[in-house]
Design an enzyme around this catalytic site. Structure first.
Site, PDB file in Angstrom:
ATOM      1  N   SER A 172      70.404  93.764 -81.525  1.00 55.22           N
ATOM      2  CA  SER A 172      71.139  92.750 -80.761  1.00 55.22           C
ATOM      3  C   SER A 172      72.633  92.958 -80.960  1.00 55.22           C
ATOM      4  CB  SER A 172      70.769  91.344 -81.247  1.00 55.22           C
ATOM      5  OG  SER A 172      71.634  90.388 -80.651  1.00 55.22           O
TER       6      SER A 172
ATOM      7  N   TYR B  26      69.845  85.294 -88.023  1.00 55.37           N
ATOM      8  CA  TYR B  26      69.290  86.167 -86.977  1.00 55.37           C
ATOM      9  C   TYR B  26      70.156  87.420 -86.837  1.00 55.37           C
ATOM     10  CZ  TYR B  26      68.416  87.711 -82.138  1.00 55.37           C
ATOM     11  OH  TYR B  26      68.149  88.468 -81.012  1.00 55.37           O
TER      12      TYR B  26
HETATM   13  P1  NAP Z   1      61.122  86.163 -75.960  1.00 55.06           P
HETATM   14  O1  NAP Z   1      61.192  86.016 -74.485  1.00 55.06           O
HETATM   15  O2  NAP Z   1      61.148  84.943 -76.810  1.00 55.06           O
HETATM   16  O3  NAP Z   1      59.844  87.043 -76.298  1.00 55.06           O
HETATM   17  C1  NAP Z   1      59.570  87.352 -77.627  1.00 55.06           C
HETATM   18  C2  NAP Z   1      58.279  88.097 -77.707  1.00 55.06           C
HETATM   19  O4  NAP Z   1      58.014  88.379 -79.086  1.00 55.06           O
HETATM   20  C3  NAP Z   1      57.110  87.295 -77.186  1.00 55.06           C
HETATM   21  O5  NAP Z   1      56.209  88.170 -76.554  1.00 55.06           O
HETATM   22  C4  NAP Z   1      56.520  86.711 -78.470  1.00 55.06           C
HETATM   23  O6  NAP Z   1      55.150  86.443 -78.370  1.00 55.06           O
HETATM   24  C5  NAP Z   1      56.728  87.863 -79.412  1.00 55.06           C
HETATM   25  N1  NAP Z   1      56.672  87.464 -80.806  1.00 55.06           N
HETATM   26  C6  NAP Z   1      57.366  86.492 -81.427  1.00 55.06           C
HETATM   27  N2  NAP Z   1      57.018  86.440 -82.714  1.00 55.06           N
HETATM   28  C7  NAP Z   1      56.089  87.385 -82.915  1.00 55.06           C
HETATM   29  C8  NAP Z   1      55.351  87.843 -84.020  1.00 55.06           C
HETATM   30  N3  NAP Z   1      55.462  87.265 -85.237  1.00 55.06           N
HETATM   31  N4  NAP Z   1      54.485  88.860 -83.863  1.00 55.06           N
HETATM   32  C9  NAP Z   1      54.335  89.420 -82.659  1.00 55.06           C
HETATM   33  N5  NAP Z   1      54.976  89.054 -81.563  1.00 55.06           N
HETATM   34  C10 NAP Z   1      55.853  88.030 -81.684  1.00 55.06           C
HETATM   35  O7  NAP Z   1      62.314  87.068 -76.520  1.00 55.06           O
HETATM   36  P2  NAP Z   1      63.170  88.223 -75.818  1.00 55.06           P
HETATM   37  O8  NAP Z   1      64.456  87.634 -75.427  1.00 55.06           O
HETATM   38  O9  NAP Z   1      62.351  88.975 -74.850  1.00 55.06           O
HETATM   39  O10 NAP Z   1      63.471  89.113 -77.122  1.00 55.06           O
HETATM   40  C11 NAP Z   1      62.877  90.376 -77.348  1.00 55.06           C
HETATM   41  C12 NAP Z   1      63.718  91.108 -78.383  1.00 55.06           C
HETATM   42  O11 NAP Z   1      65.050  91.251 -77.896  1.00 55.06           O
HETATM   43  C13 NAP Z   1      63.842  90.354 -79.717  1.00 55.06           C
HETATM   44  O12 NAP Z   1      63.810  91.271 -80.783  1.00 55.06           O
HETATM   45  C14 NAP Z   1      65.208  89.703 -79.608  1.00 55.06           C
HETATM   46  O13 NAP Z   1      65.775  89.449 -80.873  1.00 55.06           O
HETATM   47  C15 NAP Z   1      65.966  90.772 -78.847  1.00 55.06           C
HETATM   48  N6  NAP Z   1      67.178  90.274 -78.164  1.00 55.06           N
HETATM   49  C16 NAP Z   1      67.100  89.334 -77.185  1.00 55.06           C
HETATM   50  C17 NAP Z   1      68.272  88.894 -76.581  1.00 55.06           C
HETATM   51  C18 NAP Z   1      68.285  87.864 -75.502  1.00 55.06           C
HETATM   52  O14 NAP Z   1      69.380  87.335 -75.162  1.00 55.06           O
HETATM   53  N7  NAP Z   1      67.159  87.515 -74.891  1.00 55.06           N
HETATM   54  C19 NAP Z   1      69.516  89.418 -76.985  1.00 55.06           C
HETATM   55  C20 NAP Z   1      69.536  90.373 -77.976  1.00 55.06           C
HETATM   56  C21 NAP Z   1      68.366  90.802 -78.558  1.00 55.06           C
HETATM   57  P3  NAP Z   1      54.623  84.921 -78.311  1.00 55.06           P
HETATM   58  O15 NAP Z   1      55.049  84.429 -76.980  1.00 55.06           O
HETATM   59  O16 NAP Z   1      53.174  85.058 -78.416  1.00 55.06           O
HETATM   60  O17 NAP Z   1      55.283  84.209 -79.439  1.00 55.06           O
END
Ligand code: NAP
Length: 244
Positions: A139, A153
């Protein structure tokens, strides 16, 4: 040439689902990890199959060692030797200053974002052969620090960058590449977890490109790092953050 076999954690929604969709279109077979929502993960798998991929949805909590081992075992059994891992499953917790951080939230974020990434990367380091690739979703927070929001985080994402740099050096001689993609603010449901679903719209005016990103814009970067076009790219932390 045989098809790449790629494991994606947290593939049921958000960035992970977009990565699965893109990789299926690029000719990957997929193991799609999901924690809670079997139906959503199955829908991602269905779409991947419609694009010509062999795709499996597998229940997986990345913070649980036995489940990580089972995920890799099942994927190998059903899809053959894996050639790629996308460490994507991540969480955050209620936004606020460090003084208000609950210990259980700190432990949860470290468990999923750090221990989970290491458990998956360790199994990949044990199994993967020449030509395989690991992509860690980090991130932009890793270098910005997220003051007043979620420093814990951000710290797990800085550790992800360190994991990427160290493991790229460790596995390079075996012909395995390790890279990270560092998204800026992307429109997904993760912002609801921090108590601010409207965060992408709030930060948009501060982003040089004046908007939040879309999950498929992260998926494109991940697909490139997994592809032969990135054959000399390892240890890179590719910022995809609209200029932030
Ligand atoms: P999201 O929409 O909340 O999706 C997160 C995913 O991770 C979901 O499929 C969730 O499954 C799964 N997950 C959560 N806890 C888990 C666990 N203990 N074991 C296995 N799966 C788990 O998040 P996102 O925004 O797509 O984020 C994806 C990645 O990008 C993350 O690493 C996040 O830190 C990074 N990121 C996101 C952003 C942003 O602005 N969105 C920015 C920078 C980095 P469930 O639904 O079943 O919980």
């Amino acid at each position: 040439m045989s098809r790449p076999v790629t494991l994606v954690t947290g593939g049921s929604r958000g960035i992970g689902a977009a990565i699965c969709e893109r990789l299926a279109a690029d000719g990957h077979d997929l193991a799609i990890g999901y924690r809670r929502d079997a139906e959503a993960a199955e829908e991602v798998a269905r779409q991947a199959r419609a694009a010509g991929a062999t795709a499996l949805a597998i229940q997986l909590d990345t913070a649980e060692e036995a489940q990580v081992e089972r995920f890799f075992d099942l994927a190998a059994e059903r899809l053959g030797p894996a050639t790629g891992l996308v460490n994507n499953a991540g969480v955050t917790s209620a936004r606020g200053p460090l003084a208000d951080l609950r210990t259980e939230d700190l432990r949860k974020v470290v468990d999923v974002n750090l221990v989970g990434y290491f458990l998956c990367a360790r199994r990949a380091a044990r199994d993967f052969g020449r030509g395989a690739v690991i992509v860690n979703i980090s991130s932009g927070a890793a270098t910005l620090g997220s003051p007043g929001e979620y420093i814990h985080y951000a710290a797990t994402k800085a550790a992800t960058d360190t994991l990427t740099i160290g493991l790229a050096k460790e596995l390079g001689p075996a012909g395995i590449r390790v890279n990270a993609v560092s998204p800026g603010t992307i429109e997904t449901e993760i912002h609801e977890l921090s108590g601010e679903p409207g965060r992408p719209a709030r930060v948009a005016p501060m982003v040089p490109l004046r908007r939040a990103g879309r999950p498929e814009e992260i998926a494109g970067a991940v697909a490139w790092l997994l592809s032969p076009d990135a054959s000399y790219t390892s240890g890179a932390i590719l910022r995809v953050a609209g200029g932030m």
